[in-house]
Design a protein around this motif. Structure first.
Motif: not given
Ligand SMILES: [Zn+2]
Ligand SMILES: [Zn+2]
Length: 268
Positions: A51, A55-56, A157, A205, A227
């Motif tokens: 996605h 952070d990705h 995630d 999460h 993660h």
């Molecule tokens: Zn993430």
């Protein structure tokens, strides 16, 4: 010890074919090692995005191979997310925030739609599944073609608790268990302690406990806790890992549990 970079995993096919899962800050180090290993030869590979959360994707502007002519990367996203993925990847290199525009990258950067939920390419079988995360996200299952027993499942995630049901198009937990079933390696979201999770229901999460229970139910060989909560110290993470081992022993499970760390390598 465990490192603080955000999501990026390198997968190598039997023939050396490169697949990169997500482009968090970890892709910067990966870029350095790819350049060193290539000794000037062109680098190509497939980048699958779970996605477009920051952070990705935020490592991509610092991925050295993207700046080198002759290299070629195919950037894959789910059809529903691809337009926004392309917009977001371009915007994070807009002049206000970054000196080099996306179109000024010398490597060929090609956006591609994922071809459905199951396909084979470059000697790998790949499957994708929508997971339980706000705004939508994907999990992937990869194995060398025809060798389903050597699968790695990547679900960075995902909210396993029932509150994850509220995510758009959320699969049931049973569907997720079937998707991951029998994998050699399961890389799964394990961000929270039980107490932390109670304050973050619906955030997309999972807790350590839920990740371990999921891995036992899916009968995987190795669970990689992934993660990590950014504020977790090495000591605290080691403590949580020990609790996970205790839990597996209490359940008489066989799953090996490790915590993802910078540069960790696992053979399939
Ligand atoms: Zn993430
Ligand atoms: Zn996310």
């Amino acid at each position: 010890m465990y490192g603080g970079n955000t999501t990026c995993v390198e997968i190598r096919g039997d023939d050396g074919h490169l697949v990169i899962l997500d482009a968090g800050t970890g892709i910067r180090e990966l870029g350095r090692s790819l350049v060193a290993d290539s000794q000037g030869r062109p680098i190509s590979g497939d980048v699958f995005f779970s996605h477009a959360h920051w952070d990705h994707i935020q490592g991509l502007p610092f991925f050295t191979p993207a700046f080198q002519a002759g290299n070629h990367f195919r950037l894959y996203g789910a059809p529903a997310l691809l337009t926004s993925l392309e917009v977001v990847l371009r915007q994070q290199m807009s002049p206000v925030v970054f000196p080099v525009a996306f179109d000024a990258l010398h490597a060929r950067m090609e956006f591609r739609e994922l071809a459905g939920h199951r396909w084979s390419e470059n000697g790998m079988d790949v499957r994708a599944i929508g997971v339980r995360h706000p705004g939508g996200a994907l999990g992937f299952r990869l194995s060398p073609s025809g060798a389903a027993d050597r699968s790695v499942v990547f679900i960075p995630d995902n909210e396993l608790d029932r509150f994850g049901d509220e995510a758009p198009g959320a699969p049931t937990r049973d569907e997720l268990v079937r998707f991951a079933h029998g994998a050699k390696v399961l890389i799964h979201d394990a961000m929270y302690t039980g107490a932390e999770y109670m304050g973050h229901r619906g955030w997309g999460h999972s807790s350590y406990r839920d990740a371990v229970e999921f891995a036992i139910a899916a009968e995987v060989e190795t669970l990689v806790l992934f993660h990590h909560e950014p504020e977790r110290t090495d000591e605290a993470l080691a403590g949580q890992l020990a609790l996970c081992h205790q839990m597996v022993a209490e359940r008489r499970g066989t799953v090996r549990v490790v915590a993802a760390s910078e540069g960790m390598e696992i053979g399939l």
